[in-house]
Design an enzyme around this catalytic site. Structure first.
Site, mmCIF file in Angstrom:
data_model
loop_
_atom_site.group_PDB
_atom_site.id
_atom_site.type_symbol
_atom_site.label_atom_id
_atom_site.label_comp_id
_atom_site.label_asym_id
_atom_site.label_seq_id
_atom_site.Cartn_x
_atom_site.Cartn_y
_atom_site.Cartn_z
ATOM 1 N N TYR A 1 0.863 -1.168 -0.240
ATOM 2 C CA TYR A 1 0.385 0.540 0.157
ATOM 3 C C TYR A 1 1.068 1.075 -0.015
ATOM 4 C CZ TYR A 1 -3.928 -2.728 1.163
ATOM 5 O OH TYR A 1 -5.227 -4.204 1.407
ATOM 6 N N ASN B 1 -13.046 1.166 -5.586
ATOM 7 C CA ASN B 1 -12.310 0.494 -6.888
ATOM 8 C C ASN B 1 -13.349 -0.270 -7.163
ATOM 9 O OD1 ASN B 1 -11.868 -1.067 -8.953
ATOM 10 N ND2 ASN B 1 -10.634 -2.810 -7.597
ATOM 11 N N CYS C 1 -6.413 -4.560 -7.452
ATOM 12 C CA CYS C 1 -6.287 -4.820 -6.537
ATOM 13 C C CYS C 1 -5.876 -5.250 -4.771
ATOM 14 C CB CYS C 1 -7.806 -4.020 -5.594
ATOM 15 S SG CYS C 1 -9.233 -4.973 -6.142
ATOM 16 N N HIS C 2 -5.870 -6.923 -5.758
ATOM 17 C CA HIS C 2 -5.603 -8.120 -4.961
ATOM 18 C C HIS C 2 -4.422 -7.708 -4.839
ATOM 19 C CE1 HIS C 2 -6.013 -9.014 -9.074
ATOM 20 N NE2 HIS C 2 -5.286 -10.138 -9.180
ATOM 21 N N GLU D 1 -2.485 -16.619 -9.752
ATOM 22 C CA GLU D 1 -1.197 -15.794 -10.613
ATOM 23 C C GLU D 1 -0.456 -16.200 -10.306
ATOM 24 O OE1 GLU D 1 -1.374 -11.505 -10.282
ATOM 25 O OE2 GLU D 1 -3.616 -11.706 -10.776
#
Length: 169
Positions: A104, A127, A135-136, A162
DNA sequence: CCCGACACGGTGC
DNA sequence: GCACCGTGTCGGG
């Protein structure tokens, strides 16, 4: 402003998707409550005339990407509705490559407001385009999972998919 | 390791 | 003005 919307299934649950003239403007999990999802859409994107349209060009493209397993980058046009600060944060999120994570704090620095870390967290949470805006991929500096508007479990699954190993950061 | 306290900036009421 | 927050840092169990 005309906003097209449709509901569709994803590997992580049903979502409500919406788009306007600029591109996709909303995607959120319905959590088995379509009425509330629509109310959320109306709150965030206004003024808007909602029109259900499953064959909207961008909505069908997201549908295809979702069905294919959400693998890799999506390259879909996004329409960002928010305050200047929020839009800056969201654009910074879009710069995070698939499969990598940042803090962040790093986002705060990236937009030139190193001390607005907390506000960044709030902006990320607001968002409108979950998954499409990654955002993850934002964790705490200490390597903690951080929060997620749609539940930590989903955040972990997205990171896992991912190929991100967050256990020893 | 897990608190608690506090500084921090943007937003909504 | 004020009370939220998807944080970070520091100090003490």
């Amino acid at each position: 402003m005309i906003v097209h919307y449709a509901f569709t299934e994803t590997p992580l649950g049903e979502v409500l998707i919406a788009s306007d003239e600029q591109g996709l403007c909303f995607m959120g999990f319905t959590e088995e409550n379509r009425a509330e999802a629509l109310a959320d859409l109306e709150r965030r994107i206004k003024p808007a005339s909602l029109v259900e349209d499953k064959s909207d060009q961008w909505i069908t493209q997201v549908h295809a990407w979702l069905s294919a397993g959400m693998i890799g980058e999506h390259h879909l046009p996004l329409s960002l509705h928010g305050t200047p600060f929020q839009v800056a944060v969201w654009k910074a999120l879009l710069e995070i490559p698939y499969g990598t994570v940042v803090s962040y704090q790093a986002i705060a620095r990236a937009i030139g407001r190193p001390k607005a870390v907390r506000a960044v967290g709030t902006a990320i949470g607001r968002n409108n385009l979950s998954i499409l805006i990654p955002c993850h991929r934002v964790l705490t500096t200490s390597g903690g999972i951080g929060g997620y508007r749609w539940g930590i479990a989903r955040k972990q699954r997205l990171l896992e998919q991912e190929g991100v190993g967050w256990k020893e950061l």
